[in-house]
Design an enzyme around this catalytic site. Structure first.
Site, PDB file in Angstrom:
ATOM      1  N   GLU A  35      -2.846  29.115   7.248  1.00 27.77           N
ATOM      2  CA  GLU A  35      -4.019  28.340   6.086  1.00 27.77           C
ATOM      3  C   GLU A  35      -4.790  29.446   6.473  1.00 27.77           C
ATOM      4  O   GLU A  35      -5.937  29.546   6.829  1.00 27.77           O
ATOM      5  CB  GLU A  35      -4.019  27.040   6.656  1.00 27.77           C
ATOM      6  CG  GLU A  35      -3.015  25.966   6.466  1.00 27.77           C
ATOM      7  CD  GLU A  35      -2.822  24.954   7.226  1.00 27.77           C
ATOM      8  OE1 GLU A  35      -2.701  24.650   8.243  1.00 27.77           O
ATOM      9  OE2 GLU A  35      -1.186  24.901   7.100  1.00 27.77           O
ATOM     10  N   SER A  64       1.182  23.461   5.098  1.00 32.03           N
ATOM     11  CA  SER A  64       2.793  23.744   5.557  1.00 32.03           C
ATOM     12  C   SER A  64       3.410  24.529   6.261  1.00 32.03           C
ATOM     13  O   SER A  64       4.396  25.375   6.709  1.00 32.03           O
ATOM     14  CB  SER A  64       3.294  24.342   4.300  1.00 32.03           C
ATOM     15  OG  SER A  64       3.419  23.802   2.693  1.00 32.03           O
ATOM     16  N   GLU A  65       3.351  23.662   8.124  1.00 33.85           N
ATOM     17  CA  GLU A  65       3.689  24.658   8.640  1.00 33.85           C
ATOM     18  C   GLU A  65       5.043  24.878   9.269  1.00 33.85           C
ATOM     19  O   GLU A  65       5.041  25.425   9.425  1.00 33.85           O
ATOM     20  CB  GLU A  65       2.933  23.913  10.251  1.00 33.85           C
ATOM     21  CG  GLU A  65       1.697  23.819  10.573  1.00 33.85           C
ATOM     22  CD  GLU A  65       0.603  23.306   9.680  1.00 33.85           C
ATOM     23  OE1 GLU A  65       1.473  22.082   9.298  1.00 33.85           O
ATOM     24  OE2 GLU A  65      -0.544  22.591   9.297  1.00 33.85           O
ATOM     25  N   ALA A  89      -3.360  23.721  17.673  1.00 30.87           N
ATOM     26  CA  ALA A  89      -1.453  23.840  18.252  1.00 30.87           C
ATOM     27  C   ALA A  89      -0.798  22.533  17.774  1.00 30.87           C
ATOM     28  O   ALA A  89       0.176  22.115  18.504  1.00 30.87           O
ATOM     29  CB  ALA A  89      -1.831  23.973  19.994  1.00 30.87           C
ATOM     30  N   ASP A  90      -1.776  21.712  17.982  1.00 30.47           N
ATOM     31  CA  ASP A  90      -1.748  20.197  17.519  1.00 30.47           C
ATOM     32  C   ASP A  90      -0.901  19.922  16.039  1.00 30.47           C
ATOM     33  O   ASP A  90      -0.051  19.113  16.159  1.00 30.47           O
ATOM     34  CB  ASP A  90      -2.696  19.311  17.233  1.00 30.47           C
ATOM     35  CG  ASP A  90      -4.157  19.205  18.025  1.00 30.47           C
ATOM     36  OD1 ASP A  90      -4.062  18.783  18.910  1.00 30.47           O
ATOM     37  OD2 ASP A  90      -4.546  20.449  18.849  1.00 30.47           O
ATOM     38  N   HIS A 134      -6.410  17.039  17.623  1.00 34.09           N
ATOM     39  CA  HIS A 134      -7.203  18.215  17.899  1.00 34.09           C
ATOM     40  C   HIS A 134      -7.785  19.163  19.297  1.00 34.09           C
ATOM     41  O   HIS A 134      -9.008  19.600  19.355  1.00 34.09           O
ATOM     42  CB  HIS A 134      -8.491  18.555  16.413  1.00 34.09           C
ATOM     43  CG  HIS A 134      -8.162  18.548  15.738  1.00 34.09           C
ATOM     44  ND1 HIS A 134      -7.253  17.432  14.966  1.00 34.09           N
ATOM     45  CD2 HIS A 134      -8.213  19.318  14.860  1.00 34.09           C
ATOM     46  CE1 HIS A 134      -7.591  17.281  13.642  1.00 34.09           C
ATOM     47  NE2 HIS A 134      -7.824  18.635  13.100  1.00 34.09           N
TER      48      HIS A 134
END
Lengths: 329, 310
Positions: A35, A64-65, A89-90, A134
């Protein structure tokens, strides 16, 4: 881009930028995406200048991980070496199926006929004002998964070397960087040891073995240096990698000191510190006279620094844990 | 023309007979665990693989036996893998629901509904960059249309301009619930939302599926985007081997059975040719099961190998 000389101190985030740059230059099969990674140069600047230098090998994706990580998997199965950035990481948590069910199983189930030489870069940890979504330190979740490699670098040198090692690895590697340490500076040698799973002995000492990684390292350095002035020489080990982790170095040190403190910013309960302590206890038995774990208290992390300071490890809590193992107040 | 129809019948029949025997194996213990059979849907993999290049990578679901066999995976090794033997496929690590054979461009089944879509996007990204000329294809069920992975991958494939084929096998049931109860809009309708082409086809005709897949492959190349094929079919068995199917309305299986692609394919053939083909496949399948049963068990000392590169 101008490249720093070995004598010039650079920031942690610049070291990552340099590692990506060098990896893209060294190997045409390396691609970098995520992203805002391409044209915007990366939300934290990790990919600054790379789109301009390498064109469409560095590109932006939708938010869109799951598709991003699956795209890294599929492209690595077909001969590329993708480096995908997950902004926090979240956000890995929305892509757990791809990481755990898809990426991690690829080599084993196919007996190595299919492999996933890919890197997931992310950053983690609490900074003042960051909310509970976060702020988490999540490395232990992934160290629990066979098939994944997990690194948690804490210095500019390690940020560079770990990432180069990760990109060269034939296994999928997750690199958890530290947002809080992004501005910190250090010297980076591009030919430094990039072997996977090798710890760094930061301070030598015989009183207590202190094991840490990632964001907690500077706190441990401060605690250990201050205790040294009081006559307690601690051995400080930065694991750098928690899968695999350098059991040899830790066991040898703990056998000498008989005392072990493990410090991480991740929540203490079921954190990777528990794995380190139990591994040492199983191996050393009665030789291990005392041990402590220091980690974030078992709570979501609040935004206000007044509240988060009550939960996160500090120089003070680390110092007290070390003195506890020595039996001093 | 006749030759193609015989081929279709023979290839579908091979899948059908192998799966019927595998169901018996599950019931009598020769296969440990369960199996998800594609009985009634054989025309889709057979037709699609006719149109794909042999090296086009294929990703399937746990209902993927037909896809593996249609890609040319040898039946003896396939059956051995399902039986947990030391097959040349996964050496017993995959089993019925997670087997793969990259040598046949069969990149694997997937036991997570919709889980194979992101990987297919990635395969397509690599093949596009490497200019191999290959177009990956992924099979999913109608139930997978409600998974986030599918949505993310179709959108990303569309905006990044990545060509691959997604074949939606609409078999009437999302596991044990009618798809129409669970899905707000049909798959082909959703394709428009991703600005990709969709082709609907009778999934019980191998020749129709082959033609649709051929068009889809051309469209993927010309549009440089994903293309969807929604193949309408009927699942003539349970979600898995142990499914008693009590949820099915009375008479539905009989009604759906009249659409059986195998019956249709046979009716197109000269009866003498059809019977000769049938007998040939029966013998071939019996031989494959006999030879698969001779494959050794995996070696115990292999269990911890290949977790990592070294």
């Amino acid at each position: 881009m101008s490249t720093p000389t070995d004598a010039e101190a650079i920031t942690y985030i610049r070291a990552i930028n340099l590692a990506l740059d060098d990896a893209l230059a060294a190997d045409d099969s390396v691609i970098v995406f995520g992203e805002d990674v391409g044209i915007p140069n990366g939300p934290f600047g990790a990919s600054k200048g790379l789109r301009a230098a390498y064109g469409d090998r560095v590109f932006d994706t939708p938010i869109s991980e799951s598709a991003m990580i699956g795209a890294a998997l599929g492209s690595s199965m077909a001969g590329l070496r993708p480096v995908v950035e997950v902004m926090y990481a979240d956000f890995l948590l929305v892509a757990m199926d791809q990481i755990v069910n898809q990426v991690a199983n690829t080599r084993y189930v196919s007996r190595g006929r299919l492999t996933a030489p890919m890197v997931i870069r992310t950053q983690q940890g609490s900074t003042p004002g960051s909310c509970a979504q976060h702020s988490q330190s999540l490395e232990a979740l992934f160290a629990h998964i066979p098939g994944l490699r997990v690194a948690v670098p804490s210095t500019p040198q390690d940020a560079y070397s770990v990432l180069r090692g990760a990109i060269s690895s034939d296994d999928p590697v997750m690199v958890f960087e530290s947002r809080r340490l992004y501005p910190s500076k250090g010297h980076v040698r591009r030919d430094a040891d990039a072997r996977i799973g090798v710890a760094d002995v930061v301070r030598q000492g015989s009183a207590v073995t202190v094991v840490t990684w990632g964001t907690s390292r500077p706190l441990c350095e401060e605690a250990v240096d201050s205790l040294a002035l009081q006559g307690y020489e601690c051995e400080l080990i930065d694991l750098r990698w928690i899968s695999p982790w350098d059991t040899e170095t830790v066991l040898a040190s703990a056998a000498r000191t008989g005392r072990l403190v493990v410090v991480h910013e991740a929540v203490r309960n079921a954190g990777f510190g528990a794995e380190v302590v139990s591994t040492v206890a199983e191996s050393l038995g009665g030789q291990l006279q005392a041990c402590r774990r220091v980690g974030t208290l078992a709570s979501p992390i609040p935004s206000s620094p007044v509240l988060s300071a009550q939960l996160l490890p500090s120089v003070d809590t680390i110092t007290r844990a070390i003195l506890d193992t020595i039996g001093e107040k | 023309m006749m030759a193609a129809e015989v081929d279709d019948y023979r290839d579908m029949l091979r899948i059908r007979l192998i799966e019927e025997e595998l169901l018996k194996c599950v019931q009598d213990g020769r296969v440990i665990g369960s199996a998800h059979l594609c009985i009634g849907q054989e025309a889709i993999p057979v037709g699609a693989c006719r149109a794909l290049k042999s090296d086009d990578p294929v990703v399937a679901t746990y209902r993927g036996h037909g896809w593996a066999l249609a890609k040319g995976v040898p039946p003896v090794q396939f059956i051995g893998e399902v039986m947990g033997r030391d097959s040349t496929l996964n050496g017993g690590r995959g089993g019925s629901a997670y087997l793969s054979s990259p040598d046949h461009a069969f990149m694997g089944e997937n036991s997570i509904v919709g889980g194979g879509l992101p990987m297919t996007l990635g395969l397509a990204m690599a093949h596009q960059r490497r200019a191999t000329g290959l177009i990956p294809a992924v099979s999913i069920g109608d139930g997978a249309m409600n998974q986030g992975n599918v949505h993310e991958s179709l959108n990303m494939g569309s905006v990044l301009g990545i060509p691959f084929i997604v074949i939606v096998e609409n078999n009437g049931y999302a596991e044990m619930t009618p798809s129409t109860d669970l899905t707000a809009t049909p798959a082909a309708v959703r394709a428009a939302a991703y600005a990709i082409e969709a082709i609907e086809v009778d999934g019980n005709s191998a020749s129709a599926v082959a033609e649709a897949t051929r068009r889809a492959r051309e469209l993927a190349i010309s549009t440089q985007r994903p293309v969807m094929v929604e193949a309408h079919t009927r699942r003539l068995g349970g979600h898995y081997s142990g499914d008693a199917q009590a949820y099915r309305p009375k008479g539905e299986l009989e009604e759906w059975g009249r659409l059986d692609p195998l019956t249709r394919a046979r009716s197109l053939l000269d009866p003498t040719v059809a019977e000769a083909t049938y007998q040939q496949v029966v013998a071939e399948v019996a031989d494959a099961f006999a030879r698969a049963a001779q494959l050794p068990a995996p070696l115990e000392e292999e269990a911890m190998k290949h977790v990592y590169a070294n």
